[in-house]
Write a protein that holds these residues in place. Structure first.
Motif, mmCIF file in Angstrom:
data_model
loop_
_atom_site.group_PDB
_atom_site.id
_atom_site.type_symbol
_atom_site.label_atom_id
_atom_site.label_comp_id
_atom_site.label_asym_id
_atom_site.label_seq_id
_atom_site.Cartn_x
_atom_site.Cartn_y
_atom_site.Cartn_z
ATOM 1 N N VAL A 8 0.832 -1.210 0.000
ATOM 2 C CA VAL A 8 0.000 0.000 0.000
ATOM 3 C C VAL A 8 0.862 1.253 0.000
ATOM 4 O O VAL A 8 0.620 2.199 -0.767
ATOM 5 C CB VAL A 8 -0.962 -0.011 1.207
ATOM 6 C CG1 VAL A 8 -1.684 1.327 1.328
ATOM 7 C CG2 VAL A 8 -1.964 -1.150 1.083
ATOM 8 N N VAL A 9 1.869 1.280 0.860
ATOM 9 C CA VAL A 9 2.727 2.465 0.929
ATOM 10 C C VAL A 9 3.436 2.705 -0.401
ATOM 11 O O VAL A 9 3.486 3.840 -0.903
ATOM 12 C CB VAL A 9 3.762 2.317 2.073
ATOM 13 C CG1 VAL A 9 4.800 3.424 2.000
ATOM 14 C CG2 VAL A 9 3.059 2.330 3.422
ATOM 15 N N TRP A 10 3.961 1.633 -0.981
ATOM 16 C CA TRP A 10 4.679 1.798 -2.235
ATOM 17 C C TRP A 10 3.735 2.212 -3.358
ATOM 18 O O TRP A 10 4.106 2.996 -4.242
ATOM 19 C CB TRP A 10 5.410 0.514 -2.616
ATOM 20 C CG TRP A 10 6.541 0.799 -3.568
ATOM 21 C CD1 TRP A 10 6.513 0.804 -4.937
ATOM 22 C CD2 TRP A 10 7.878 1.162 -3.215
ATOM 23 N NE1 TRP A 10 7.723 1.131 -5.452
ATOM 24 C CE2 TRP A 10 8.591 1.356 -4.419
ATOM 25 C CE3 TRP A 10 8.538 1.333 -2.002
ATOM 26 C CZ2 TRP A 10 9.931 1.721 -4.438
ATOM 27 C CZ3 TRP A 10 9.867 1.692 -2.027
ATOM 28 C CH2 TRP A 10 10.553 1.875 -3.228
ATOM 29 N N LEU A 11 2.516 1.706 -3.345
ATOM 30 C CA LEU A 11 1.547 2.082 -4.370
ATOM 31 C C LEU A 11 1.239 3.575 -4.290
ATOM 32 O O LEU A 11 1.152 4.264 -5.312
ATOM 33 C CB LEU A 11 0.267 1.267 -4.190
ATOM 34 C CG LEU A 11 -0.665 1.148 -5.402
ATOM 35 C CD1 LEU A 11 0.053 0.435 -6.541
ATOM 36 C CD2 LEU A 11 -1.920 0.388 -5.018
ATOM 37 N N ILE A 12 1.086 4.087 -3.066
ATOM 38 C CA ILE A 12 0.835 5.524 -2.879
ATOM 39 C C ILE A 12 2.015 6.340 -3.392
ATOM 40 O O ILE A 12 1.847 7.343 -4.110
ATOM 41 C CB ILE A 12 0.560 5.834 -1.401
ATOM 42 C CG1 ILE A 12 -0.751 5.167 -0.959
ATOM 43 C CG2 ILE A 12 0.498 7.340 -1.168
ATOM 44 C CD1 ILE A 12 -1.008 5.267 0.530
ATOM 45 N N VAL A 13 3.232 5.915 -3.029
ATOM 46 C CA VAL A 13 4.424 6.627 -3.486
ATOM 47 C C VAL A 13 4.526 6.586 -5.005
ATOM 48 O O VAL A 13 4.817 7.601 -5.659
ATOM 49 C CB VAL A 13 5.696 6.015 -2.858
ATOM 50 C CG1 VAL A 13 6.948 6.624 -3.462
ATOM 51 C CG2 VAL A 13 5.689 6.210 -1.349
ATOM 52 N N PHE A 14 4.237 5.429 -5.589
ATOM 53 C CA PHE A 14 4.355 5.273 -7.037
ATOM 54 C C PHE A 14 3.429 6.238 -7.779
ATOM 55 O O PHE A 14 3.855 6.951 -8.697
ATOM 56 C CB PHE A 14 4.040 3.831 -7.437
ATOM 57 C CG PHE A 14 3.963 3.619 -8.922
ATOM 58 C CD1 PHE A 14 5.120 3.611 -9.686
ATOM 59 C CD2 PHE A 14 2.750 3.432 -9.558
ATOM 60 C CE1 PHE A 14 5.058 3.426 -11.066
ATOM 61 C CE2 PHE A 14 2.673 3.248 -10.918
ATOM 62 C CZ PHE A 14 3.832 3.243 -11.686
ATOM 63 N N PHE A 15 2.161 6.283 -7.381
ATOM 64 C CA PHE A 15 1.222 7.145 -8.102
ATOM 65 C C PHE A 15 1.447 8.629 -7.807
ATOM 66 O O PHE A 15 1.004 9.486 -8.570
ATOM 67 C CB PHE A 15 -0.214 6.750 -7.773
ATOM 68 C CG PHE A 15 -0.679 5.532 -8.521
ATOM 69 C CD1 PHE A 15 -0.817 5.562 -9.897
ATOM 70 C CD2 PHE A 15 -0.949 4.343 -7.863
ATOM 71 C CE1 PHE A 15 -1.229 4.442 -10.600
ATOM 72 C CE2 PHE A 15 -1.367 3.222 -8.556
ATOM 73 C CZ PHE A 15 -1.505 3.267 -9.930
#
Length: 622
Positions: A250-257
């Protein structure tokens, strides 16, 4: 029945053979396209800055890949040795991780485990992304991490989370997951793949081996027929692992977008579906027959595999035969096949959607550089199938008959495997020949030598040849970016007294300025210079807003500095020498004249004819 020692020896031999072949492929390769973009950014940015590490590269968020490329560029600029070593080292890590995973998933499988390993090691699906450095920095860490985390998840589930090293497993899997994500955001797929593999593996429970037993050691089995029970066991057995990995997800997905521009541009659902189908039918399917055997490239595009119809049909037949065999002889094979097939399709959707503009050629799907993770998932499926319990033999079948059929099966698997590997080697040889059909390596080698031999005169920046890198990569298609970290090179600037350029082969040649506009000579002469204050040099016509190169002859009464400018553009200080000379200056702006103003007291000069245009090879300018 092969002994465990024999199986391990054969597996190591297969891995060494793969690394030898891949080492040859890396040694005969060179930089290509995105490699130069990575080098260009590493040459124009501090490699530890967020502007460099956090850059969205063609929609990818890949700080670790940028870091590796940056360190390589700083240590040995535009030198293929470190990238080649990086490729082989990462491949060795991935291959060993896959073998570890196979032994965990199929601890009792003999020839079947080796067949799964051979498929991964030699399938053409992993070759294009290996040879291309930028792609390998994405895909190889993903392959290694997926194999490692799948094995860790299965170990936890089989022990119901009661292993003495359970906490260590969770921590190391989380670290591996973060590292893989830092190389490639597609590593997000690792979490669902690991959970699916753990669930499918849990359909056949395995008692925890005694403390001290090596991972993947043989263990007692008992069937657990309920699928929902397997799902519950997979969740509860590795609950902490799933919670930690989900948090990272979840954290990485937020950072990615928040960082990436992956959703930018035009997209088409119909084009996405056509690309996905082309990838499956013309790339994945022929790989089951060791193909394609024919690779072609349209420089500067990467090689594309063109499998003939017979090979595509053969691939479908091989897949059908494997599926029928698995479903008829192995418990739970249908679910494994369904999950693997689902991944093959679903994993292609995001990347093909990102490439699905109306102008995207369908041949893009035949480059096969988006398939390495698919190869790992198919390897997982093979390992799960060969490691699952065999269906009961019909009543009355004798032990001798079963033994004879088993020996026949081993011989058939060995024969088919040998054919597939031989076919894959034909494909790799064809790919290698096509991959080497690229001017980039020769251009870079020639350019490095030419720049080292001509360090005394400032050079203007210029674009790399179109067959090396297209202008869409600007500004990373400029030689100041590609060669910026070289220690032996001329300075790159906007004024020089000798115009030299790199030709399309990388050799240094005399340059000239194209006559888009001409400069009228001044009214004076060398013994009576007309410019001793602000003056405008008249042009033969107006200039549009652009970065123009000016070539003008002059006579100066003394060395000093002048200032030159176009309308709406910044002024540029230019050094002049006493006597008769030519100066070349690059100015941004527009207008009908060039402003000239002496900066050195008592400096006066006379200007002759000149040109305003673009820099080109003097042999091509009349």
């Amino acid at each position: 029945m092969l002994s465990r020692r024999t199986i391990s020896s054969v597996a190591i031999a297969l891995i060494v053979a793969q690394l030898v072949v891949r080492g040859w492929l890396a040694a005969t390769g060179n930089f290509y396209w995105d490699d130069l973009v990575l080098i260009g950014r590493a040459s124009s940015n501090p490699i530890l800055s967020w502007d460099y590490l956090g850059h969205s590269h063609d929609g990818h968020f890949m700080p670790a890949a940028f870091l590796v490329a940056g360190v390589s560029t700083v240590v040995a600029p535009v030198d293929w040795l470190i990238p080649a070593v990086t490729l082989v080292a990462l491949q060795a890590l991935a291959s060993l991780a896959v073998w570890r995973m196979i032994r965990v998933l199929a601890p009792r499988a003999g020839i079947g485990a080796l067949a799964a390993l051979a498929f991964y090691l030699f399938t053409p699906m992993t070759v294009p992304a290996f040879a291309w450095w930028a792609a390998a920095l994405n895909s190889l860490p993903l392959q290694a991490a997926m194999a490692w985390i799948v094995a860790d998840a299965v170990l936890l589930v089989r022990s119901r989370g009661r292993r003495p090293d359970a906490r260590l497993i969770v921590i190391r899997s989380a670290v591996v997951f973060v590292v893989a994500l830092a190389f490639f955001e597609k590593s997000l797929f690792i979490l669902p793949v690991a959970f699916a593999a753990a669930t499918l593996s849990a359909r056949t429970a395995v008692r925890t081996p005694p403390t001290g037993t090596a991972p993947g050691a043989e263990s007692d089995r008992r069937d657990v027929p309920a699928a929902d029970s397997a799902l519950i066991r997979a969740f509860t057995g590795a609950r902490t692992l799933w919670v930690v990995l989900s948090g990272v997800f979840v954290v990485w997905l937020i950072v990615f977008f928040s960082v990436s521009d992956a959703t930018a541009g035009e997209h088409s659902i119909s084009q996405t579906l056509r690309l996905v189908w082309r990838s499956i039918n013309n790339a994945v399917v022929p790989s089951f027959a060791g193909g394609p055997w024919e690779w072609e490239r349209w420089v500067p595009s990467p090689p594309m595999g063109f499998a003939p119809v017979w090979m595509i049909v053969l691939g479908w037949l091989v897949i059908a035969a494997l599926v029928v065999w698995a479903v008829r002889t192995r418990h739970g094979a249908a679910a494994v096949v369904a999950c693997a097939a689902g991944y093959v399709v679903v994993a292609q959707l995001p990347v093909m959607w990102n490439r699905s503009s109306a102008n995207t050629a369908l041949e893009l799907a035949q480059t096969m550089r988006y398939l390495p993770d698919t190869a790992v998932v198919i390897t997982i499926a093979i390992a799960l199938i060969v490691g699952s319990g065999a269906r009961q033999h019909p009543a009355g079948r004798h032990v001798g008959e079963r033994s004879e059929r088993g020996q026949t099966g081993v011989a058939v698997v060995a024969l088919v495997g040998a054919f597939a590997v031989a076919s894959a080697m034909v494909s790799l040889a064809s790919f290698s020949s096509s991959w080497r059909d690229d001017p980039t390596g020769d251009y870079l080698a020639n350019a490095k030598q030419a720049l080292a031999r001509n360090q005394d005169h400032t050079m203007f920046d210029q674009a790399l040849p179109l067959e090396v890198l297209l202008p869409v990569a600007y500004p990373n298609n400029q030689i100041s970016h590609t060669f910026g970290r070289l220690r032996e090179r001329p300075d790159f600037g906007v004024t020089t007294d000798r115009l030299m350029v790199l030709d399309n082969s990388g050799h240094m040649v005399e340059g000239a300025v194209t006559p888009a506009r001409t400069i009228e000579p001044g009214s004076g002469a060398c013994d009576r210079p007309e410019i001793d204050g602000p003056t405008e040099l008249s042009l033969s016509g107006p200039l549009l807003q652009w970065r123009w190169t000016i070539a003008v002859g002059y006579c100066a009464n003394m060395p000093g500095q002048i200032e030159m400018a176009l309308d709406d553009g910044p002024a540029q200080r230019v050094d002049v020498q006493a006597g008769l000379h030519v100066v070349y200056v690059q100015l941004e702006g527009r207008g009908r004249g060039i402003s000239v103003r002496p900066l050195t007291p008592d400096l006066a000069l006379h200007t002759g004819e000149g040109r305003v245009g673009e820099v080109a090879d003097a042999r091509l300018v009349g």
